[in-house]
Design an enzyme around this catalytic site. Structure first.
Site, PDB file in Angstrom:
ATOM      1  N   SER A  25      -9.768   1.883   2.900  1.00 13.81           N
ATOM      2  CA  SER A  25      -8.897   2.621   2.013  1.00 13.81           C
ATOM      3  C   SER A  25      -7.876   1.749   1.283  1.00 13.81           C
ATOM      4  O   SER A  25      -7.267   2.212   0.322  1.00 13.81           O
ATOM      5  CB  SER A  25      -8.142   3.697   2.804  1.00 13.81           C
ATOM      6  OG  SER A  25      -7.338   3.094   3.799  1.00 13.81           O
ATOM      7  N   SER A  83     -10.022  -0.475   7.096  1.00 12.76           N
ATOM      8  CA  SER A  83      -9.453  -0.344   5.754  1.00 12.76           C
ATOM      9  C   SER A  83      -8.764  -1.578   5.184  1.00 12.76           C
ATOM     10  O   SER A  83      -8.378  -1.568   4.012  1.00 12.76           O
ATOM     11  CB  SER A  83      -8.468   0.820   5.709  1.00 12.76           C
ATOM     12  OG  SER A  83      -9.159   2.013   5.535  1.00 12.76           O
ATOM     13  N   LYS A 124       0.852  -1.206   0.000  1.00 13.23           N
ATOM     14  CA  LYS A 124       0.000   0.000   0.000  1.00 13.23           C
ATOM     15  C   LYS A 124       0.882   1.249   0.000  1.00 13.23           C
ATOM     16  O   LYS A 124       1.954   1.266   0.618  1.00 13.23           O
ATOM     17  CB  LYS A 124      -0.904  -0.043   1.231  1.00 13.23           C
ATOM     18  CG  LYS A 124      -1.980   1.040   1.285  1.00 13.23           C
ATOM     19  CD  LYS A 124      -2.903   0.848   2.494  1.00 13.23           C
ATOM     20  CE  LYS A 124      -3.947   1.936   2.611  1.00 13.23           C
ATOM     21  NZ  LYS A 124      -4.848   1.746   3.776  1.00 13.23           N
TER      22      LYS A 124
HETATM   23  N1  GLN Z   1     -13.119   4.271   6.322  1.00 10.17           N
HETATM   24  C1  GLN Z   1     -12.573   4.686   7.571  1.00 10.17           C
HETATM   25  C2  GLN Z   1     -12.138   6.124   7.464  1.00 10.17           C
HETATM   26  O1  GLN Z   1     -12.437   6.698   6.477  1.00 10.17           O
HETATM   27  C3  GLN Z   1     -11.433   3.801   7.937  1.00 10.17           C
HETATM   28  C4  GLN Z   1     -10.225   4.081   7.152  1.00 10.17           C
HETATM   29  C5  GLN Z   1      -9.061   3.248   7.548  1.00 10.17           C
HETATM   30  O2  GLN Z   1      -9.198   2.207   8.207  1.00 10.17           O
HETATM   31  N2  GLN Z   1      -7.893   3.716   7.197  1.00 10.17           N
HETATM   32  O3  GLN Z   1     -11.530   6.664   8.323  1.00 10.17           O
END
Ligand code: GLN
Length: 476
Positions: free
Chosen positions: A144, A168, A68
């Site tokens: 994400s 995410s 990532k």
């Molecule tokens: N979707 C959640 C957010 O927008 C979690 C994102 C994540 O785990 N990095 O913060």
């Protein structure tokens, strides 16, 4: 080993490598071809058109891991899919990258797409354009870590790393029909992970099956003096948890997770999974996680507060993008104004507000207190339970563009994953069905701190009795 190498799992490829039937170079060239063929549709990687050979020194040892874009790779472009980090070349490797190399494996010289700074649930908040879900290219892959999940699902990667702050890893794994684990907070070093919310972030594996997940967790886990929140506990061999008898395991199903908003098809698939496990002797019990309804608001105060602080360092001076202006203060302002995307700005403003004088007690401090209550809900249940089982997400993948204009709606897609980060406990998502429209459904298994082995035993037992993980998307 006549099959397309890219379609195999890491443990299958390891057999071929050990018997010297194949070489790492063969895996690389198989992936290179696959990426060229399929990534124009999926957009799982940053700048894929140049192909794999565009990186610096190519090290082709072992089985390459896709990384990532928020994990630092020495000498290789890392920008969190944000304009503000354009051109940033980390001078060091994150600890997880070091461990991968030390284990005899390597990292792909392509980074996977993500929501800017990991802010999002759909990989639409990326400076590189959205990733498309391999099961339906009109849908999001989740986020994400959507690039990592889509790369593994479309066989553009053998296995991958993501990061999980509120879901995410697990939510995109669920949307893409692959296996994603968020380890216990402190199990995997965060050194070299560009921070979103430091008290919630964990790096974890995204893989084609549970076996590979345990293998990759073996590699990346363990104490790191460079991360003061990493815990000095021995790392078990997680593959030894696979194949253990699950008869008599006590698993809770929280009633708060089966209410309005849960898609009936997702509900049915999870109930079917419960039946499958029950037949194997797992004992289920309805339980209550009383503070579940506060998880999303508490998370969005704590996560944005920490993000606003973590993102303060990006001002055009030390990293990446700099906007030209003669005057220093104006340079800061213009760099941040032009460099951050809309969602990043929203979070900086929200977090700064929650931390500001006069609001700190009312929002931030209160959120910390409720966070403790959420953690205690789990502590109480885990006195009697081995695991907790839930859907990973209330719905399957949604359409690109469907929620991006409505942040509150988007935030709700993490309603089932966020609590594990607030409590610091580990959680996995694995495939447990398909909707009528052919989209994957994910099953989430949670366990007490540092008991990833319980998750792996249960997940593996389920996987061995079902075929969901063997299905491949058609990329249409
Ligand atoms: N979707 C959640 C957010 O927008 C979690 C994102 C994540 O785990 N990095 O913060």
């Amino acid at each position: 080993m006549n099959k397309n190498l890219y379609s195999l799992t890491a443990h299958e490829l390891a057999v071929g490598l050990n018997k010297k039937e194949i070489k790492s170079e063969d895996i690389y060239s198989a992936l290179d071809g696959r990426i060229k063929e399929s990534d124009p549709k999926v957009n799982a990687y940053l700048r894929p058109s140049k192909g794999l050979s565009s990186g610096g020194d190519r090290i082709t040892s072992g089985i390459p891991v896709a990384i990532k874009d928020n994990i630092c790779t020495k000498g290789f472009h890392t920008q969190c899919c944000s304009k503000i980090l354009e051109g940033f070349i980390p001078p060091y490797d994150a600890t997880v990258i070091k461990r991968i190399k030390e284990s005899g494996h390597s990292c792909l010289e392509l980074k996977t797409n993500m929501d800017e700074f990991a802010f999002g649930s759909s990989t639409e908040n990326s400076s590189q354009g959205p990733t498309h879900n391999p099961w339906d290219l009109n849908c999001v892959p989740g986020g994400s870590s959507g690039g990592s999940a889509a790369a593994v699902a479309s066989d553009e990667a053998i296995w991958a790393l993501g990061s999980d702050t509120g879901g995410s890893i697990r939510q995109p794994a669920s949307f893409c029909g692959v296996v994603g684990l968020k380890p216990t907070y402190g199990r995997v070093s965060r050194f070299g992970l560009i921070a979103f919310a430091s008290s919630l972030d964990q790096i974890g594996p995204i893989t084609k099956d549970v076996y590979d997940n345990a293998l990759l967790l073996n590699i990346i886990s363990g104490y790191d003096p460079n991360d003061s929140t990493s815990i000095n506990l021995p790392v078990p061999d997680y593959t030894r948890a696979l194949g253990k008898d699950v008869k008599g395991l006590k698993v809770g199903v929280p009633k708060e997770y089966f209410i309005e908003g849960l898609d009936p098809e997702v509900k049915a698939a999870v109930e079917e999974a419960i039946n499958t496990l029950r037949k194997m002797g797992v004992e289920f019990k309805e339980v209550s996680l009383r503070h579940t309804e506060y998880a999303v608001p508490v998370y969005y105060i704590i996560a944005t507060a920490e993000a606003s602080s973590n993102l303060a360092r990006f001002d055009g001076v030390q990293y990446g993008f700099r906007s030209k202006d003669a005057n220093l203060i104006d340079m800061y302002k213009k760099t941040r104004g032009e460099g951050f995307g809309e969602e990043a700005k929203r979070r900086i403003i929200l977090g700064t507000f929650a931390l500001s004088h006069g609001y700190y007690d009312a929002y931030y401090l209160r959120a910390l207190k409720v966070r403790t209550l959420i953690k205690e809900d789990f502590d109480i249940l885990f006195k009697e339970l081995d695991c907790i089982l839930t859907p990973t997400s209330p719905t399957a993948a949604f359409k690109i563009g469907e929620k991006v204009k409505d942040p509150l709606k988007m935030y709700l897609s993490d309603i089932y994953t966020i609590s594990a980060n607030l409590a610091g406990i580990p959680g996995i998502s694995l495939p447990c069905g398909l909707t009528k429209n052919g989209l994957p459904i994910g099953l989430q298994i949670l366990a007490p701190h540092f008991q990833e082995e319980k998750i792996f035993s249960l997940a593996y037992a389920y996987e061995q009795n079902t075929d969901w993980h063997k299905l491949k998307p058609k990329l249409t």
